[in-house]
Each structure stands twice: as C-alpha cells, then as structure tokens.
Enzyme design. Structure first.
Site, PDB file in Angstrom:
ATOM      1  N   HIS A   1       0.852  -1.197   0.000  1.00 45.54           N
ATOM      2  CA  HIS A   1       0.000   0.000   0.000  1.00 45.54           C
ATOM      3  C   HIS A   1       0.878   1.234   0.000  1.00 45.54           C
ATOM      4  O   HIS A   1       1.877   1.307   0.717  1.00 45.54           O
ATOM      5  CB  HIS A   1      -0.911   0.037   1.228  1.00 45.54           C
ATOM      6  CG  HIS A   1      -1.702   1.308   1.317  1.00 45.54           C
ATOM      7  ND1 HIS A   1      -2.839   1.537   0.567  1.00 45.54           N
ATOM      8  CD2 HIS A   1      -1.494   2.452   2.040  1.00 45.54           C
ATOM      9  CE1 HIS A   1      -3.305   2.740   0.824  1.00 45.54           C
ATOM     10  NE2 HIS A   1      -2.509   3.311   1.720  1.00 45.54           N
TER      11      HIS A   1
ATOM     12  N   ASP B   1     -15.837   1.772   7.308  1.00 43.79           N
ATOM     13  CA  ASP B   1     -14.903   2.809   6.874  1.00 43.79           C
ATOM     14  C   ASP B   1     -15.516   3.697   5.809  1.00 43.79           C
ATOM     15  O   ASP B   1     -15.349   4.922   5.824  1.00 43.79           O
ATOM     16  CB  ASP B   1     -13.617   2.169   6.344  1.00 43.79           C
ATOM     17  CG  ASP B   1     -12.681   3.209   5.750  1.00 43.79           C
ATOM     18  OD1 ASP B   1     -12.250   4.100   6.504  1.00 43.79           O
ATOM     19  OD2 ASP B   1     -12.407   3.145   4.539  1.00 43.79           O
TER      20      ASP B   1
ATOM     21  N   ARG C   1     -15.963  11.986   8.030  1.00 38.41           N
ATOM     22  CA  ARG C   1     -14.687  12.650   8.331  1.00 38.41           C
ATOM     23  C   ARG C   1     -14.404  13.755   7.323  1.00 38.41           C
ATOM     24  O   ARG C   1     -13.877  14.808   7.671  1.00 38.41           O
ATOM     25  CB  ARG C   1     -13.545  11.633   8.314  1.00 38.41           C
ATOM     26  CG  ARG C   1     -13.513  10.688   9.498  1.00 38.41           C
ATOM     27  CD  ARG C   1     -12.475   9.600   9.279  1.00 38.41           C
ATOM     28  NE  ARG C   1     -11.153  10.142   9.074  1.00 38.41           N
ATOM     29  CZ  ARG C   1     -10.169   9.516   8.403  1.00 38.41           C
ATOM     30  NH1 ARG C   1     -10.386   8.333   7.849  1.00 38.41           N
ATOM     31  NH2 ARG C   1      -8.997  10.081   8.274  1.00 38.41           N
TER      32      ARG C   1
ATOM     33  N   SER D   1      -8.563   3.444   8.800  1.00 41.44           N
ATOM     34  CA  SER D   1      -9.128   3.463   7.456  1.00 41.44           C
ATOM     35  C   SER D   1      -8.281   2.659   6.477  1.00 41.44           C
ATOM     36  O   SER D   1      -8.782   1.809   5.741  1.00 41.44           O
ATOM     37  CB  SER D   1      -9.262   4.915   6.969  1.00 41.44           C
ATOM     38  OG  SER D   1      -9.779   4.958   5.659  1.00 41.44           O
TER      39      SER D   1
ATOM     40  N   LYS E   1      -8.938  -1.981   5.437  1.00 43.62           N
ATOM     41  CA  LYS E   1      -9.126  -2.509   4.078  1.00 43.62           C
ATOM     42  C   LYS E   1      -8.026  -3.487   3.714  1.00 43.62           C
ATOM     43  O   LYS E   1      -8.278  -4.527   3.099  1.00 43.62           O
ATOM     44  CB  LYS E   1      -9.175  -1.355   3.074  1.00 43.62           C
ATOM     45  CG  LYS E   1     -10.409  -0.476   3.206  1.00 43.62           C
ATOM     46  CD  LYS E   1     -10.534   0.525   2.090  1.00 43.62           C
ATOM     47  CE  LYS E   1      -9.588   1.684   2.225  1.00 43.62           C
ATOM     48  NZ  LYS E   1      -9.978   2.644   3.285  1.00 43.62           N
TER      49      LYS E   1
END
Length: 323
Positions: A82, A161, A168, A183, A187
């Site tokens: 990521h 989320d 948010r 968040s 995932k």
C-alpha cells in the site's frame, strides 16, 4: 456504556475499551447512533488521539463490519503493498506483476485519487474496457489464474470505513493518525493477505509533508498490522518530486508498460519497486534476504515474465492487452 459516555470518556482523554469501541462502531453502522454523535466521537479522537491498542480495536471493528477475504485455498503465499500516494506513483502497476512472476500472489484492493495524488484505479481505467469492480469470486479466480488482481473496494468490504470516511471528510477530521490508520489498515487486513508492505511517502507531493509525520504514521500502521497477526513492514520514501518520467493516468500506464518491457527504466521508480518487492518476497519466505529478492525481481523484469503477467492481468479484468 451509552454512546454519550463513550464520547465523554474520549473527550476527557481516557482510554476506551475494545468492547466500547466495537459497540460504538456497530451501533453507527446499524443506524442506531446518529451522525452527530459519530461526528463528536471523531472530533474527540482527533484532539485526544488513541493508543496502539485503541487504534487496533478501531481497525478490527471496521474489519468486522463486513466480509473478509480468505486466500489460503490458493496454496501459495500472498503479499500486498500500500502507498500513501504521490505524484507519478505508478509503483503498484509494475510491482504486482513482478512479485507475481516470482511466485507470490498479490491481492490488491486499491483506491482512487485523493487531492492531487493519482489513484491506481483511475490509472487502470484509462485502459479501454478495464474493469476494477470485481466480485469476491472474480478476485479469487484472478488470483489463482494470473497471480494478482487490482480492484476497488467491494460493497461488503469494510462498510464501516466507507460510511465513516464520508463523515470525516465534512467534519475536518481527516488528518488524524488513528483514524487514518484504521481506514487504511482495515481494508488491507480484510483482504486476507499473508503479509503487507507500506510505502509511506513524505514531501511536497505527498499527503504527509515531512519525514517526522511520515514516521509517526508508518510506525502506527506497522504496529496495527503486526498486532493483528499480519507481518507488516514500511518504507519511508521521498516525494519531493514526481516519481518516474510521466504524470497522468494514461501516461503512467504507458510508462509502466515501457518499464516492464525494459524500454524505459527510471532510476527512482526502479529502486523503490525493487526495495518494496524484495521485502514482500522476504516476508512471504520466497526469498532468503533482500538481496536475493531484488535479484529475483530484476530477473522477472529482464526475462519478460513480469510483462507477460501484466498482459494476462489486463485481459483477465476485461481490458485490451494490446495496449
């Protein structure tokens, strides 16, 4: 504990129990807790923060709000990467086929552009007819057949989320380390990958503007991943200038193809790709050390195996492999 009491406890700087956090998130997803109370909770977290156990509990509550993938049946190790995003960041497009060509499957749930940073899905959708909206069955099939997939978050993956992030965004609570960590990591951990490598960027073109804040975010995400039981590591990479030579969705896909062909191999893109990929191979026990991992990845690039994987990937997700 009543929602009001949970909000008050966090407002006053107290540590919340896993049970309190779980019940609060469950109540919000179920529609039992209104937006105004969730907004108050988010603002309390924004100002008071969370320790690593609270952040882990929040992440787990997000994960448990929906389905979780399980890729153990495919019979080979899995690893994901990521990136926190940057200008010209097309690493996922070249890294996934390279790692897959080395025998490690890559299940990758990706996102779209955030602010000025481009999203991997947006880039891939510049390929004619390419489909990023895969079902769980599609993901498993492509992982078995090709060795990787890159897809959007499914409707049932971490719905908490999706709902909370929208709130948010309009309550000025995006820039909170615990909320960012929950968040991102919910995932990634819900994917069911065997290991995870994080590319946390800092600088003018990144979400985190300086090295210090990037270190704090990286440390928090690594802690949550490892506490959850998924071997997790992070690299801090400089984003004070665009990565590679091309910027823009279609142009970055073009550069990725040129890279996989060996026609254009920008030094910065190559170094980051080998660094991240070698960690993925080591965590997956496909390589004994980082040097061996980098050698394996370089060979997959030079012998055309990674390019072949990329072609198979495009075809498997409905795109035109002749691009």
């Amino acid at each position: 504990m009543l929602p009001y009491e949970i909000i008050r406890n966090k407002r006053d700087g107290n540590t919340l129990s896993e049970k309190d956090i779980r019940e609060f998130i469950e109540g919000y997803v179920a529609g039992e807790i209104p937006d105004y109370q969730m907004s108050a909770f988010l603002m309390a977290v924004y100002f008071r923060g969370m320790d690593e156990r609270e952040t882990l509990a929040l992440t787990k509550s997000y994960i448990e709000s929906g389905e979780q993938f399980n890729f153990r049946e495919i019979g080979i190790p899995t690893s994901d990467k990521h990136s926190t995003g940057g200008v010209g960041d097309k690493v996922s497009l070249v890294l996934a086929p390279m790692v897959a060509a080395c025998g490690v499957a890559v299940p990758m749930i990706s996102g779209r552009g955030l602010g000025h940073t481009g999203g991997t899905l947006d880039k891939l959708e510049s390929i004619p007819n390419f489909n990023t909206n895969l079902s769980t069955e599609d993901c498993i099939r492509n992982l078995k057949k090709v060795g990787f997939f890159i897809a959007a978050q499914t409707k049932n993956l971490v719905p908490a989320d999706k709902k909370i992030y929208a709130l948010r965004d309009v309550t000025a609570t995006v820039e909170s380390i615990p909320l960012i960590v929950a968040s991102i990591m919910s995932k990634k951990l819900a994917e069911g990958s065997g290991s995870l490598v994080l590319d946390v960027k800092f600088g003018n073109g990144a979400f985190m503007k300086n090295l210090r804040s990037a270190k704090v975010l990286a440390r928090a995400m690594v802690d949550v991943g490892n506490l959850f039981g998924v071997p997790t590591a992070a690299l801090l990479t400089d984003m004070n200038q665009p990565l590679g030579q091309y910027v823009g969705n279609a142009l970055e896909v073009r550069e990725s193809i040129l890279y996989l062909r060996g026609d254009v191999v920008p030094d910065d893109l190559h170094k980051i790709t080998l660094a991240l990929g070698s960690i993925m191979l080591v965590l997956s026990k496909a390589a004994k050390n980082l040097k061996e991992g980098a050698k394996m990845l370089d060979e997959a690039l030079k012998n055309g195996a990674a390019l072949k994987k990329f072609e198979e990937f495009i075809a498997a997700q409905g795109g035109n492999p002749d691009v």
